[in-house]
Design a protein around this motif. Sequence first.
Motif, PDB file in Angstrom:
ATOM      1  N   ARG A  21       0.869  -1.260  -0.096  1.00  0.00           N
ATOM      2  CA  ARG A  21       0.154   0.087  -0.048  1.00  0.00           C
ATOM      3  C   ARG A  21       0.828   1.268   0.122  1.00  0.00           C
ATOM      4  NH1 ARG A  21      -4.819  -2.025   0.047  1.00  0.00           N
ATOM      5  NH2 ARG A  21      -5.482  -3.907   1.115  1.00  0.00           N
ATOM      6  N   SER A  22       1.802   1.321   0.669  1.00  0.00           N
ATOM      7  CA  SER A  22       2.738   2.461   0.939  1.00  0.00           C
ATOM      8  C   SER A  22       3.417   2.736  -0.555  1.00  0.00           C
ATOM      9  CB  SER A  22       3.837   2.591   1.970  1.00  0.00           C
ATOM     10  OG  SER A  22       4.635   1.320   1.546  1.00  0.00           O
ATOM     11  N   GLY A  23       3.646   1.600  -1.136  1.00  0.00           N
ATOM     12  CA  GLY A  23       4.667   1.869  -2.629  1.00  0.00           C
ATOM     13  C   GLY A  23       3.387   2.230  -3.746  1.00  0.00           C
ATOM     14  N   ALA A  24       2.211   1.686  -3.601  1.00  0.00           N
ATOM     15  CA  ALA A  24       1.143   2.046  -4.470  1.00  0.00           C
ATOM     16  C   ALA A  24       0.917   3.730  -4.332  1.00  0.00           C
ATOM     17  CB  ALA A  24      -0.232   1.386  -3.894  1.00  0.00           C
ATOM     18  N   LEU A  25       0.961   4.148  -2.995  1.00  0.00           N
ATOM     19  CA  LEU A  25       0.565   5.483  -2.845  1.00  0.00           C
ATOM     20  C   LEU A  25       1.933   6.269  -3.392  1.00  0.00           C
ATOM     21  CD1 LEU A  25      -0.824   7.809  -1.205  1.00  0.00           C
ATOM     22  CD2 LEU A  25       0.649   7.126   0.683  1.00  0.00           C
ATOM     23  N   ALA A  26       2.987   5.938  -3.267  1.00  0.00           N
ATOM     24  CA  ALA A  26       4.201   6.389  -3.742  1.00  0.00           C
ATOM     25  C   ALA A  26       4.204   6.500  -5.405  1.00  0.00           C
ATOM     26  CB  ALA A  26       5.718   5.603  -3.468  1.00  0.00           C
ATOM     27  N   ALA A  27       3.753   5.472  -5.881  1.00  0.00           N
ATOM     28  CA  ALA A  27       3.811   5.461  -7.370  1.00  0.00           C
ATOM     29  C   ALA A  27       2.750   6.369  -7.924  1.00  0.00           C
ATOM     30  CB  ALA A  27       3.494   4.013  -7.825  1.00  0.00           C
ATOM     31  N   TRP A  28       1.428   6.664  -7.009  1.00  0.00           N
ATOM     32  CA  TRP A  28       0.596   7.492  -7.476  1.00  0.00           C
ATOM     33  C   TRP A  28       1.061   9.178  -7.186  1.00  0.00           C
ATOM     34  CZ3 TRP A  28      -1.479  10.810  -3.571  1.00  0.00           C
ATOM     35  CH2 TRP A  28      -2.414  11.746  -4.217  1.00  0.00           C
ATOM     36  N   HIS A  29       1.740   9.180  -6.156  1.00  0.00           N
ATOM     37  CA  HIS A  29       2.300  10.621  -5.811  1.00  0.00           C
ATOM     38  C   HIS A  29       3.223  10.946  -6.833  1.00  0.00           C
ATOM     39  CE1 HIS A  29       4.482  13.641  -3.921  1.00  0.00           C
ATOM     40  NE2 HIS A  29       3.154  13.901  -3.061  1.00  0.00           N
ATOM     41  N   ALA A  30       4.324  10.215  -7.358  1.00  0.00           N
ATOM     42  CA  ALA A  30       5.205  10.471  -8.293  1.00  0.00           C
ATOM     43  C   ALA A  30       4.464  10.823  -9.398  1.00  0.00           C
ATOM     44  CB  ALA A  30       5.924   9.294  -8.284  1.00  0.00           C
ATOM     45  N   ALA A  31       3.489  10.061 -10.083  1.00  0.00           N
ATOM     46  CA  ALA A  31       2.961  10.278 -11.411  1.00  0.00           C
ATOM     47  C   ALA A  31       2.285  11.549 -11.183  1.00  0.00           C
ATOM     48  CB  ALA A  31       1.924   9.167 -11.491  1.00  0.00           C
ATOM     49  N   SER A  35       3.217  15.011 -13.388  1.00  0.00           N
ATOM     50  CA  SER A  35       2.255  15.404 -14.493  1.00  0.00           C
ATOM     51  C   SER A  35       1.752  16.807 -14.306  1.00  0.00           C
ATOM     52  CB  SER A  35       0.954  14.617 -14.499  1.00  0.00           C
ATOM     53  OG  SER A  35       0.177  14.715 -13.124  1.00  0.00           O
ATOM     54  N   GLY A  36       2.453  17.186 -13.516  1.00  0.00           N
ATOM     55  CA  GLY A  36       2.257  18.770 -13.064  1.00  0.00           C
ATOM     56  C   GLY A  36       1.221  19.185 -12.118  1.00  0.00           C
ATOM     57  N   ASP A  37       0.579  18.085 -11.383  1.00  0.00           N
ATOM     58  CA  ASP A  37      -0.565  18.063 -10.458  1.00  0.00           C
ATOM     59  C   ASP A  37      -0.363  17.557  -9.182  1.00  0.00           C
ATOM     60  OD1 ASP A  37      -3.262  18.925  -9.619  1.00  0.00           O
ATOM     61  OD2 ASP A  37      -4.067  16.951 -10.718  1.00  0.00           O
ATOM     62  N   PRO A  38       0.637  18.266  -8.351  1.00  0.00           N
ATOM     63  CA  PRO A  38       1.138  17.751  -7.090  1.00  0.00           C
ATOM     64  C   PRO A  38      -0.412  17.736  -6.151  1.00  0.00           C
ATOM     65  CG  PRO A  38       2.190  19.632  -7.502  1.00  0.00           C
ATOM     66  CD  PRO A  38       1.407  19.277  -8.526  1.00  0.00           C
ATOM     67  N   PRO A  39      -0.453  16.666  -5.485  1.00  0.00           N
ATOM     68  CA  PRO A  39      -1.638  16.602  -4.604  1.00  0.00           C
ATOM     69  C   PRO A  39      -1.490  17.233  -3.204  1.00  0.00           C
ATOM     70  CG  PRO A  39      -0.303  14.470  -4.459  1.00  0.00           C
ATOM     71  CD  PRO A  39       0.258  15.066  -5.475  1.00  0.00           C
ATOM     72  N   SER A  40      -2.652  17.676  -2.773  1.00  0.00           N
ATOM     73  CA  SER A  40      -2.766  18.502  -1.595  1.00  0.00           C
ATOM     74  C   SER A  40      -2.642  17.245  -0.521  1.00  0.00           C
ATOM     75  CB  SER A  40      -3.999  19.330  -1.231  1.00  0.00           C
ATOM     76  OG  SER A  40      -5.052  18.235  -1.449  1.00  0.00           O
ATOM     77  N   GLU A  41      -2.245  17.952   0.805  1.00  0.00           N
ATOM     78  CA  GLU A  41      -2.287  16.900   1.964  1.00  0.00           C
ATOM     79  C   GLU A  41      -3.442  16.365   2.152  1.00  0.00           C
ATOM     80  OE1 GLU A  41       0.390  15.733   3.719  1.00  0.00           O
ATOM     81  OE2 GLU A  41       1.752  17.074   2.147  1.00  0.00           O
ATOM     82  N   ARG A  43      -5.701  15.427  -0.167  1.00  0.00           N
ATOM     83  CA  ARG A  43      -5.886  14.355  -1.236  1.00  0.00           C
ATOM     84  C   ARG A  43      -5.050  13.282  -0.864  1.00  0.00           C
ATOM     85  NH1 ARG A  43      -9.209  11.782  -3.865  1.00  0.00           N
ATOM     86  NH2 ARG A  43      -8.325  10.943  -5.916  1.00  0.00           N
ATOM     87  N   ILE A  44      -3.920  13.205  -0.457  1.00  0.00           N
ATOM     88  CA  ILE A  44      -2.904  12.375  -0.331  1.00  0.00           C
ATOM     89  C   ILE A  44      -3.814  11.478   1.146  1.00  0.00           C
ATOM     90  CG2 ILE A  44      -0.723  11.626   1.061  1.00  0.00           C
ATOM     91  CD1 ILE A  44       0.388  13.985  -0.394  1.00  0.00           C
ATOM     92  N   ALA A  45      -4.468  12.039   1.979  1.00  0.00           N
ATOM     93  CA  ALA A  45      -4.951  11.309   3.146  1.00  0.00           C
ATOM     94  C   ALA A  45      -6.210  10.554   2.515  1.00  0.00           C
ATOM     95  CB  ALA A  45      -5.479  12.414   4.052  1.00  0.00           C
ATOM     96  N   ARG A  46      -6.875  11.401   1.739  1.00  0.00           N
ATOM     97  CA  ARG A  46      -7.896  10.430   1.150  1.00  0.00           C
ATOM     98  C   ARG A  46      -7.626   9.343   0.072  1.00  0.00           C
ATOM     99  NH1 ARG A  46     -12.047   7.992   1.145  1.00  0.00           N
ATOM    100  NH2 ARG A  46     -13.585   8.178  -0.742  1.00  0.00           N
ATOM    101  N   VAL A  47      -6.427   9.449  -0.609  1.00  0.00           N
ATOM    102  CA  VAL A  47      -6.003   8.087  -1.243  1.00  0.00           C
ATOM    103  C   VAL A  47      -5.503   7.144  -0.429  1.00  0.00           C
ATOM    104  CG1 VAL A  47      -4.259   7.374  -3.178  1.00  0.00           C
ATOM    105  CG2 VAL A  47      -5.581   9.703  -3.392  1.00  0.00           C
ATOM    106  N   ARG A  48      -4.940   7.763   0.489  1.00  0.00           N
ATOM    107  CA  ARG A  48      -4.295   6.739   1.684  1.00  0.00           C
ATOM    108  C   ARG A  48      -5.591   5.617   2.135  1.00  0.00           C
ATOM    109  NH1 ARG A  48      -1.432   9.611   4.738  1.00  0.00           N
ATOM    110  NH2 ARG A  48       0.620   9.005   3.671  1.00  0.00           N
TER     111      ARG A  48
END
Length: 117
Positions: A21-31, A35-41, A43-48
């Motif tokens: 799960r942490s690796g999936a989150l890291a791949a999502w975040h890197a993408a 792509s020029g659309d860094p997520p907010s804190e 959004r990161i919490a919601r995806v987690r």
Amino acid sequence: MKSTLILSPVIAFVCARAGHRSGALAAWHAARVASGDPPSEERIARVREKLADNTTCLLVGCDLDRVIAMALAEPYRAEQGTGAVQVGAGHVSMVFVDPDYWGRGIGGRLLDALHSE
């Protein structure tokens, strides 16, 4: 004799375990960042939260022990996503590949694997 080493990673697609799960989150975040659309804190919490939801199907693509791609399928819920789960229906909510692996067809292969799952 001179030999050439050709690196051709074999990507394994597997149902995520807790350790993925942490690796999936890291791949999502890197993408998202690439792509020029860094997520907010928020959004990161919601995806987690989504990645930890046991009603979802999280599939990851791994290059050896590194998660390099993720796809998440969620059950369909009535009332525009806030109601009860509708058995037999769902949707793909996320597909992301680490930018280091873009352009290799991994996203399409990941979707095929998710569909099979």
